[in-house]
Design a protein around this motif. Sequence first.
Motif, PDB file in Angstrom:
ATOM      1  N   GLY A 113       1.956   5.680 -17.806  1.00 55.93           N
ATOM      2  CA  GLY A 113       2.743   5.733 -18.949  1.00 55.93           C
ATOM      3  C   GLY A 113       4.223   6.365 -18.755  1.00 55.93           C
ATOM      4  N   SER A 114       4.379   6.990 -17.715  1.00 58.30           N
ATOM      5  CA  SER A 114       5.828   7.521 -17.382  1.00 58.30           C
ATOM      6  C   SER A 114       6.665   6.625 -17.204  1.00 58.30           C
ATOM      7  CB  SER A 114       5.885   8.624 -16.361  1.00 58.30           C
ATOM      8  OG  SER A 114       5.453   7.851 -15.085  1.00 58.30           O
ATOM      9  N   GLU A 115       7.948   6.818 -16.943  1.00 56.90           N
ATOM     10  CA  GLU A 115       9.057   5.815 -16.628  1.00 56.90           C
ATOM     11  C   GLU A 115       8.794   5.322 -14.999  1.00 56.90           C
ATOM     12  OE1 GLU A 115      13.816   5.488 -16.132  1.00 56.90           O
ATOM     13  OE2 GLU A 115      13.044   6.793 -17.754  1.00 56.90           O
ATOM     14  N   LEU A 116       8.536   6.399 -14.414  1.00 60.03           N
ATOM     15  CA  LEU A 116       8.145   6.038 -12.995  1.00 60.03           C
ATOM     16  C   LEU A 116       6.984   5.274 -12.821  1.00 60.03           C
ATOM     17  CD1 LEU A 116       8.963   6.586 -10.102  1.00 60.03           C
ATOM     18  CD2 LEU A 116       7.472   8.753 -10.123  1.00 60.03           C
ATOM     19  N   ASP A 117       5.818   5.360 -13.776  1.00 64.41           N
ATOM     20  CA  ASP A 117       4.894   4.346 -13.555  1.00 64.41           C
ATOM     21  C   ASP A 117       5.248   3.005 -13.975  1.00 64.41           C
ATOM     22  OD1 ASP A 117       1.889   3.922 -13.688  1.00 64.41           O
ATOM     23  OD2 ASP A 117       2.120   3.766 -15.930  1.00 64.41           O
ATOM     24  N   GLN A 118       6.013   3.179 -14.843  1.00 67.84           N
ATOM     25  CA  GLN A 118       6.405   1.577 -15.230  1.00 67.84           C
ATOM     26  C   GLN A 118       7.296   1.012 -14.017  1.00 67.84           C
ATOM     27  OE1 GLN A 118       5.447   0.157 -17.869  1.00 67.84           O
ATOM     28  NE2 GLN A 118       4.247   1.789 -18.016  1.00 67.84           N
ATOM     29  N   THR A 119       8.149   1.653 -13.482  1.00 74.59           N
ATOM     30  CA  THR A 119       9.010   1.317 -12.520  1.00 74.59           C
ATOM     31  C   THR A 119       8.091   0.643 -11.196  1.00 74.59           C
ATOM     32  OG1 THR A 119      10.746   2.700 -12.970  1.00 74.59           O
ATOM     33  CG2 THR A 119      10.714   1.838 -10.442  1.00 74.59           C
ATOM     34  N   PHE A 120       6.966   1.629 -10.610  1.00 75.60           N
ATOM     35  CA  PHE A 120       6.079   1.058  -9.818  1.00 75.60           C
ATOM     36  C   PHE A 120       5.462  -0.095 -10.267  1.00 75.60           C
ATOM     37  CE2 PHE A 120       6.041   5.562  -7.946  1.00 75.60           C
ATOM     38  CZ  PHE A 120       6.467   5.303  -6.778  1.00 75.60           C
ATOM     39  N   LYS A 121       4.825  -0.257 -11.471  1.00 73.41           N
ATOM     40  CA  LYS A 121       4.353  -1.394 -11.927  1.00 73.41           C
ATOM     41  C   LYS A 121       5.205  -2.737 -11.698  1.00 73.41           C
ATOM     42  CE  LYS A 121       1.494   0.694 -15.409  1.00 73.41           C
ATOM     43  NZ  LYS A 121       1.034   0.745 -16.715  1.00 73.41           N
ATOM     44  N   VAL A 122       6.417  -2.656 -11.909  1.00 74.32           N
ATOM     45  CA  VAL A 122       7.206  -3.871 -11.977  1.00 74.32           C
ATOM     46  C   VAL A 122       7.595  -4.045 -10.239  1.00 74.32           C
ATOM     47  CG1 VAL A 122       9.691  -4.623 -12.164  1.00 74.32           C
ATOM     48  CG2 VAL A 122       8.482  -3.553 -13.949  1.00 74.32           C
ATOM     49  N   MET A 123       7.657  -3.089  -9.532  1.00 77.00           N
ATOM     50  CA  MET A 123       7.855  -3.273  -8.108  1.00 77.00           C
ATOM     51  C   MET A 123       6.729  -3.766  -7.355  1.00 77.00           C
ATOM     52  SD  MET A 123       9.746   0.155  -7.213  1.00 77.00           S
ATOM     53  CE  MET A 123      10.049  -0.044  -5.477  1.00 77.00           C
ATOM     54  N   GLU A 124       5.629  -3.292  -7.663  1.00 77.60           N
ATOM     55  CA  GLU A 124       4.158  -3.915  -7.280  1.00 77.60           C
ATOM     56  C   GLU A 124       4.149  -5.376  -7.650  1.00 77.60           C
ATOM     57  OE1 GLU A 124       2.412   0.572  -7.321  1.00 77.60           O
ATOM     58  OE2 GLU A 124       1.844  -0.775  -8.744  1.00 77.60           O
ATOM     59  N   GLU A 125       4.216  -5.667  -9.201  1.00 75.14           N
ATOM     60  CA  GLU A 125       3.893  -6.998  -9.461  1.00 75.14           C
ATOM     61  C   GLU A 125       4.902  -8.091  -8.683  1.00 75.14           C
ATOM     62  OE1 GLU A 125       4.202 -10.566 -11.826  1.00 75.14           O
ATOM     63  OE2 GLU A 125       5.914  -8.945 -12.019  1.00 75.14           O
ATOM     64  N   LYS A 126       6.149  -7.595  -8.610  1.00 73.83           N
ATOM     65  CA  LYS A 126       7.225  -8.596  -8.278  1.00 73.83           C
ATOM     66  C   LYS A 126       6.789  -8.763  -6.737  1.00 73.83           C
ATOM     67  CE  LYS A 126      10.266  -8.830 -11.801  1.00 73.83           C
ATOM     68  NZ  LYS A 126      10.591  -9.981 -12.388  1.00 73.83           N
ATOM     69  N   ARG A 162       2.585  10.362  -7.513  1.00 77.71           N
ATOM     70  CA  ARG A 162       3.757  10.866  -7.934  1.00 77.71           C
ATOM     71  C   ARG A 162       3.769  10.357  -9.322  1.00 77.71           C
ATOM     72  NH1 ARG A 162       6.139  13.988  -4.353  1.00 77.71           N
ATOM     73  NH2 ARG A 162       5.830  13.220  -2.164  1.00 77.71           N
ATOM     74  N   ALA A 163       3.286   9.109  -9.909  1.00 74.52           N
ATOM     75  CA  ALA A 163       3.652   8.773 -11.285  1.00 74.52           C
ATOM     76  C   ALA A 163       2.407   9.171 -12.292  1.00 74.52           C
ATOM     77  CB  ALA A 163       3.631   7.215 -11.275  1.00 74.52           C
ATOM     78  N   PRO A 189       0.744  -1.187  -0.073  1.00 73.88           N
ATOM     79  CA  PRO A 189       0.016   0.106  -0.029  1.00 73.88           C
ATOM     80  C   PRO A 189       0.919   1.210  -0.172  1.00 73.88           C
ATOM     81  CG  PRO A 189      -0.823  -1.491   1.790  1.00 73.88           C
ATOM     82  CD  PRO A 189       0.530  -2.065   1.051  1.00 73.88           C
ATOM     83  N   ARG A 190       2.135   1.029   0.540  1.00 77.53           N
ATOM     84  CA  ARG A 190       2.708   2.427   0.418  1.00 77.53           C
ATOM     85  C   ARG A 190       3.442   2.619  -0.796  1.00 77.53           C
ATOM     86  NH1 ARG A 190       1.709   5.699   3.842  1.00 77.53           N
ATOM     87  NH2 ARG A 190       3.562   6.774   3.118  1.00 77.53           N
ATOM     88  N   LEU A 191       3.753   1.548  -1.342  1.00 80.30           N
ATOM     89  CA  LEU A 191       3.891   1.683  -2.979  1.00 80.30           C
ATOM     90  C   LEU A 191       2.728   2.155  -3.764  1.00 80.30           C
ATOM     91  CD1 LEU A 191       5.781  -1.663  -4.140  1.00 80.30           C
ATOM     92  CD2 LEU A 191       7.018   0.578  -3.625  1.00 80.30           C
ATOM     93  N   PHE A 192       1.748   1.737  -3.663  1.00 81.60           N
ATOM     94  CA  PHE A 192       0.350   2.483  -4.218  1.00 81.60           C
ATOM     95  C   PHE A 192       0.288   3.920  -3.837  1.00 81.60           C
ATOM     96  CE2 PHE A 192      -2.058  -2.032  -3.926  1.00 81.60           C
ATOM     97  CZ  PHE A 192      -1.250  -2.249  -4.971  1.00 81.60           C
ATOM     98  N   VAL A 193       0.609   4.176  -2.488  1.00 82.71           N
ATOM     99  CA  VAL A 193       0.366   5.702  -2.121  1.00 82.71           C
ATOM    100  C   VAL A 193       1.348   6.369  -2.959  1.00 82.71           C
ATOM    101  CG1 VAL A 193       1.016   7.522  -0.398  1.00 82.71           C
ATOM    102  CG2 VAL A 193       0.058   5.407   0.318  1.00 82.71           C
ATOM    103  N   TYR A 194       2.563   6.347  -3.219  1.00 79.44           N
ATOM    104  CA  TYR A 194       3.588   6.876  -4.147  1.00 79.44           C
ATOM    105  C   TYR A 194       3.181   6.722  -5.662  1.00 79.44           C
ATOM    106  CZ  TYR A 194       6.018   7.427   0.401  1.00 79.44           C
ATOM    107  OH  TYR A 194       6.192   7.577   1.633  1.00 79.44           O
TER     108      TYR A 194
END
Length: 148
Positions: free
Chosen positions: A43-56, A39-40, A30-35
């Motif tokens: 479609g941005s690079e940050l959005d893609q980074t969060f998606k990978v982190m959350e999925e893993k 913040r993302a 949920p903390r990842l979801f907050v940011y």
Amino acid sequence: MNWLLPYYDWIKALHVMAVIAWMAGLFYLPRLFVYHAERATVGSELDQTFKVMEEKLLRVIMNPAMITAWICGILMIGMGGLDFGAVWGWAKLLAVIAMTVAHMWMAARRKEFAAGTNTRSGKTYRIANEAPTILMIVAVVAVIVRPF
């Protein structure tokens, strides 16, 4: 289940380790979801980074840890490790069921982020971040203190 009794302590140790890993994920996702929500840009690079982190986090840590915690917990119940004649046993079980529901809710939110369709605010995820803490307190007090 008597044939498993010599392994009870090992099963309990594995259960505790799995619960620690599961809880870490329930606190962190949920903390990842907050940011991610705050913040993302979709479609941005940050959005893609969060998606990978959350999925893993969900696929590699949380799901296996939850499954292992449940399997070990069910094995311990089968060996008489939970007293359903007392309120504390039911309180622990209900807290674990609620944690599983929270896990599934977070998994659904991860899919929304992955699809770029999240509509919830960071505040929603801040509130969601508190639920696992409360449920953990209930479960631990029920098992260790057994106040009821």
